[in-house]
Design a protein around this motif. Structure first.
Motif, PDB file in Angstrom:
ATOM      1  N   ALA A   1      34.119  35.428  37.359  1.00  0.00           N
ATOM      2  CA  ALA A   1      33.331  36.652  37.579  1.00  0.00           C
ATOM      3  C   ALA A   1      34.128  37.662  38.386  1.00  0.00           C
ATOM      4  CB  ALA A   1      32.033  36.306  38.300  1.00  0.00           C
ATOM      5  N   ALA A   2      34.888  37.179  39.355  1.00  0.00           N
ATOM      6  CA  ALA A   2      35.711  38.096  40.152  1.00  0.00           C
ATOM      7  C   ALA A   2      36.767  38.774  39.282  1.00  0.00           C
ATOM      8  CB  ALA A   2      36.380  37.330  41.293  1.00  0.00           C
ATOM      9  N   VAL A   3      37.364  37.998  38.383  1.00  0.00           N
ATOM     10  CA  VAL A   3      38.381  38.584  37.501  1.00  0.00           C
ATOM     11  C   VAL A   3      37.746  39.628  36.580  1.00  0.00           C
ATOM     12  CG1 VAL A   3      39.926  38.045  35.596  1.00  0.00           C
ATOM     13  CG2 VAL A   3      39.944  36.641  37.602  1.00  0.00           C
ATOM     14  N   MET A   4      36.526  39.336  36.106  1.00  0.00           N
ATOM     15  CA  MET A   4      35.880  40.311  35.221  1.00  0.00           C
ATOM     16  C   MET A   4      35.524  41.596  35.974  1.00  0.00           C
ATOM     17  SD  MET A   4      35.947  39.306  32.242  1.00  0.00           S
ATOM     18  CE  MET A   4      37.255  38.123  32.195  1.00  0.00           C
ATOM     19  N   GLY A   5      35.090  41.458  37.207  1.00  0.00           N
ATOM     20  CA  GLY A   5      34.860  42.653  38.017  1.00  0.00           C
ATOM     21  C   GLY A   5      36.129  43.448  38.242  1.00  0.00           C
ATOM     22  N   MET A   6      37.230  42.720  38.376  1.00  0.00           N
ATOM     23  CA  MET A   6      38.519  43.389  38.540  1.00  0.00           C
ATOM     24  C   MET A   6      38.891  44.165  37.282  1.00  0.00           C
ATOM     25  SD  MET A   6      40.504  43.149  41.189  1.00  0.00           S
ATOM     26  CE  MET A   6      42.027  43.947  41.569  1.00  0.00           C
ATOM     27  N   VAL A   7      38.580  43.589  36.118  1.00  0.00           N
ATOM     28  CA  VAL A   7      38.867  44.298  34.868  1.00  0.00           C
ATOM     29  C   VAL A   7      38.056  45.585  34.781  1.00  0.00           C
ATOM     30  CG1 VAL A   7      38.663  44.137  32.367  1.00  0.00           C
ATOM     31  CG2 VAL A   7      39.593  42.242  33.623  1.00  0.00           C
ATOM     32  N   GLY A   8      36.774  45.505  35.168  1.00  0.00           N
ATOM     33  CA  GLY A   8      35.956  46.714  35.174  1.00  0.00           C
ATOM     34  C   GLY A   8      36.494  47.757  36.129  1.00  0.00           C
ATOM     35  N   THR A   9      36.943  47.313  37.296  1.00  0.00           N
ATOM     36  CA  THR A   9      37.545  48.245  38.255  1.00  0.00           C
ATOM     37  C   THR A   9      38.770  48.921  37.669  1.00  0.00           C
ATOM     38  OG1 THR A   9      36.788  46.836  40.023  1.00  0.00           O
ATOM     39  CG2 THR A   9      38.483  48.404  40.565  1.00  0.00           C
ATOM     40  N   PHE A  10      39.570  48.156  36.946  1.00  0.00           N
ATOM     41  CA  PHE A  10      40.798  48.735  36.401  1.00  0.00           C
ATOM     42  C   PHE A  10      40.507  49.725  35.282  1.00  0.00           C
ATOM     43  CE2 PHE A  10      43.480  44.960  37.884  1.00  0.00           C
ATOM     44  CZ  PHE A  10      43.663  45.584  39.086  1.00  0.00           C
ATOM     45  N   PHE A  11      39.483  49.440  34.493  1.00  0.00           N
ATOM     46  CA  PHE A  11      39.117  50.414  33.454  1.00  0.00           C
ATOM     47  C   PHE A  11      38.628  51.714  34.084  1.00  0.00           C
ATOM     48  CE2 PHE A  11      39.112  47.016  30.261  1.00  0.00           C
ATOM     49  CZ  PHE A  11      39.679  47.700  29.216  1.00  0.00           C
ATOM     50  N   ALA A  12      37.784  51.586  35.104  1.00  0.00           N
ATOM     51  CA  ALA A  12      37.292  52.803  35.757  1.00  0.00           C
ATOM     52  C   ALA A  12      38.430  53.556  36.427  1.00  0.00           C
ATOM     53  CB  ALA A  12      36.219  52.434  36.774  1.00  0.00           C
ATOM     54  N   LEU A  13      39.379  52.824  36.975  1.00  0.00           N
ATOM     55  CA  LEU A  13      40.534  53.488  37.596  1.00  0.00           C
ATOM     56  C   LEU A  13      41.375  54.205  36.549  1.00  0.00           C
ATOM     57  CD1 LEU A  13      41.849  51.121  40.352  1.00  0.00           C
ATOM     58  CD2 LEU A  13      41.373  53.516  40.583  1.00  0.00           C
ATOM     59  N   ALA A  14      41.486  53.599  35.368  1.00  0.00           N
ATOM     60  CA  ALA A  14      42.241  54.265  34.312  1.00  0.00           C
ATOM     61  C   ALA A  14      41.567  55.567  33.910  1.00  0.00           C
ATOM     62  CB  ALA A  14      42.371  53.337  33.102  1.00  0.00           C
ATOM     63  N   ALA A  15      40.234  55.555  33.874  1.00  0.00           N
ATOM     64  CA  ALA A  15      39.532  56.797  33.559  1.00  0.00           C
ATOM     65  C   ALA A  15      39.733  57.833  34.662  1.00  0.00           C
ATOM     66  CB  ALA A  15      38.045  56.508  33.375  1.00  0.00           C
TER      67      ALA A  15
ATOM     68  N   VAL B   1      45.073  38.817  32.359  1.00  0.00           N
ATOM     69  CA  VAL B   1      45.198  37.604  31.542  1.00  0.00           C
ATOM     70  C   VAL B   1      45.931  36.521  32.320  1.00  0.00           C
ATOM     71  CG1 VAL B   1      46.354  36.686  29.511  1.00  0.00           C
ATOM     72  CG2 VAL B   1      45.003  38.730  29.326  1.00  0.00           C
ATOM     73  N   LEU B   2      46.949  36.941  33.066  1.00  0.00           N
ATOM     74  CA  LEU B   2      47.670  35.993  33.923  1.00  0.00           C
ATOM     75  C   LEU B   2      46.728  35.377  34.952  1.00  0.00           C
ATOM     76  CD1 LEU B   2      50.648  35.298  33.884  1.00  0.00           C
ATOM     77  CD2 LEU B   2      50.999  36.905  35.716  1.00  0.00           C
ATOM     78  N   PHE B   3      45.891  36.234  35.539  1.00  0.00           N
ATOM     79  CA  PHE B   3      44.931  35.720  36.517  1.00  0.00           C
ATOM     80  C   PHE B   3      43.962  34.740  35.885  1.00  0.00           C
ATOM     81  CE2 PHE B   3      46.196  38.999  39.509  1.00  0.00           C
ATOM     82  CZ  PHE B   3      45.988  38.369  40.700  1.00  0.00           C
ATOM     83  N   VAL B   4      43.510  35.056  34.684  1.00  0.00           N
ATOM     84  CA  VAL B   4      42.560  34.159  34.029  1.00  0.00           C
ATOM     85  C   VAL B   4      43.204  32.808  33.749  1.00  0.00           C
ATOM     86  CG1 VAL B   4      41.301  33.807  31.887  1.00  0.00           C
ATOM     87  CG2 VAL B   4      41.084  35.938  33.085  1.00  0.00           C
ATOM     88  N   PHE B   5      44.477  32.834  33.351  1.00  0.00           N
ATOM     89  CA  PHE B   5      45.154  31.558  33.108  1.00  0.00           C
ATOM     90  C   PHE B   5      45.248  30.737  34.391  1.00  0.00           C
ATOM     91  CE2 PHE B   5      46.834  33.034  29.006  1.00  0.00           C
ATOM     92  CZ  PHE B   5      46.616  31.888  28.292  1.00  0.00           C
ATOM     93  N   VAL B   6      45.579  31.393  35.486  1.00  0.00           N
ATOM     94  CA  VAL B   6      45.698  30.649  36.737  1.00  0.00           C
ATOM     95  C   VAL B   6      44.340  30.164  37.209  1.00  0.00           C
ATOM     96  CG1 VAL B   6      46.475  30.811  39.115  1.00  0.00           C
ATOM     97  CG2 VAL B   6      47.796  31.821  37.329  1.00  0.00           C
ATOM     98  N   VAL B   7      43.290  30.951  36.960  1.00  0.00           N
ATOM     99  CA  VAL B   7      41.942  30.495  37.300  1.00  0.00           C
ATOM    100  C   VAL B   7      41.598  29.246  36.504  1.00  0.00           C
ATOM    101  CG1 VAL B   7      39.522  31.098  37.052  1.00  0.00           C
ATOM    102  CG2 VAL B   7      41.067  32.688  38.102  1.00  0.00           C
ATOM    103  N   MET B   8      42.045  29.207  35.257  1.00  0.00           N
ATOM    104  CA  MET B   8      41.771  28.010  34.463  1.00  0.00           C
ATOM    105  C   MET B   8      42.534  26.804  35.008  1.00  0.00           C
ATOM    106  SD  MET B   8      41.788  29.541  30.684  1.00  0.00           S
ATOM    107  CE  MET B   8      40.532  30.649  30.143  1.00  0.00           C
TER     108      MET B   8
END
Lengths: 109, 277
Positions: B92-106, B130-137
């Motif tokens: 969930a933290a990684v997904m929130g980070m992805v949302g933050t990065f999309f908003a930052l790109a905008a 994706v790297l973070f998700v792999f390490v989370v796994m």
């Protein structure tokens, strides 16, 4: 008062970047999981990038474009940092079976 | 958990829709956008104000939609960041980070940094996450005590100090808005006020002064490959060293004489669920 909401200036972006940086700092200080700490560091790097780009927009011209080139270099270095940092986390987890930075006190004593 | 996923999806959707809305908002001229009786009612303002390019103080009129967009994106960014540092669940933290990065790109796109917005989505939201998700796994272990609460007094003091610093810095940064060209919703900055010699032999100077070029891939690439050529190559070397260092760090190291190479027992001996990185 309406100016704050309706007149978009470069200060809005700068203050937003400061807030993001503060959130990243709190994450680094308060969380124990190494991955969350690394994500907070990425957050701080992004806040710095937002500041750079806001000032690039503020100055304009060729100097502003140099600011954008600097932001590009920051992104590349952040990618390198993420790769090495995650490799360190994986190596730590492989030897210690946890990624808790409060228990990593090998170099402390 | 389902509400968490829904919140992340909303964040991502807002961040994706933002550049489109921004492009539509920026199309009409200020007068036409204010009168609202037609999109093309003010052609004379179009000719009068567009080429002169002085950002000026007209942001109060034409920047209202952009300001609303900024507040939505700022909310998405700060909310995603708070989401990252408060979640126990790492995915969930990684997904929130992805949302933050999309908003930052905008937000980068709002600052006319279109190339960097694309790079932000590609590199951060794509590769690094994706790297973070792999390490989370690999590190799939719930943490028992997520917050480092030892020495709570000192950390409370540190939090108060950060808050105080943030307020003071924001006060200093808020003073920037009174300078003449601080209005972000104005026209695009121009390349024409460059004082350095261009050194461009191929294209004439008229092409370098196109005012719709600031922040594009072309202009940023020119800057990167001319004035910033040495840092660019240095960064390539840094990336090479990082790749080699990452492989060297994350390889499972074992004693070379204890388990000779190609020994199946040596491989199954330290068999961990995810050691492929």
């Amino acid at each position: 008062m309406n100016d704050i909401f309706y007149k978009l200036t470069v200060s809005h972006f700068l203050i937003l970047a400061a807030v993001l940086f503060a959130i990243g700092t709190v994450g680094v200080l308060m969380r124990r999981n190494a991955l969350i700490v690394m994500m907070s560091i990425e957050l701080m790097l992004n806040a710095a990038n937002l500041t750079i780009l806001a000032f690039a927009r503020y100055h304009g011209g060729a100097a502003g474009l140099e600011g954008q080139a600097l932001a590009f270099i920051v992104i590349a270095v952040a990618a390198a940092e993420a790769a090495v940092g995650l490799a360190i986390v994986v190596a730590l987890f492989r030897t210690r079976r946890h990624a808790d930075i409060d228990r990593l006190t090998l170099l402390k004593h | 958990m389902k509400s968490v996923a829904a919140a992340v999806l909303v964040l991502v959707a807002v961040a994706l829709a933002a550049p489109v809305a921004l492009a539509q908002q920026r199309e009409p001229e200020p007068q036409a956008a204010r009168t609202r009786d037609g999109a093309h009612t003010a052609p004379r303002a179009d000719q009068a104000e567009a080429p002169d390019g002085a950002a000026g103080h007209q942001g109060f009129e034409n920047g209202r939609g952009a300001a609303m967009l900024f507040w939505v994106l700022a909310l998405a960014t700060v909310g995603g960041a708070l989401f990252v540092i408060t979640r126990r669940n790492l995915v969930a933290a990684v997904m929130g980070m992805v949302g933050t990065f999309f908003a930052l790109a905008a937000l980068y796109a709002m600052l006319y940094a279109h190339f960097l917005a694309a790079i932000q989505v590609l590199v951060y939201a794509g590769a690094i996450m994706v790297l973070f998700v792999f390490v989370v796994m690999i590190l799939n272990r719930p943490e028992d005590e997520p917050w480092a609460l030892q020495g709570l007094l000192g950390k409370a003091l540190a939090g108060l100090a950060i808050l105080y610093l943030l307020v003071r810095v924001s006060g200093a940064l808020w003073a920037v808005k009174d300078t003449p060209h601080a209005v972000v919703a104005g026209p695009r900055p121009q390349l024409a006020d460059s004082t350095r010699p261009s050194g461009d032999l191929q294209t004439p100077s008229k092409a370098a002064q196109r005012d719709d070029d600031w922040g594009s891939t072309r202009s940023v690439g020119k800057t990167l490959f001319r004035e910033y050529l040495f840092p660019f190559e240095a960064v390539s070397l840094v990336l090479l060293v990082a790749v080699v260092g990452g492989i060297a760090l994350s390889r499972p190291h074992r004693d070379p004489e204890a388990t000779p190479e190609g020994n199946p027992e040596g491989k199954s001996g330290d068999g961990e669920p995810g050691e492929k990185s």
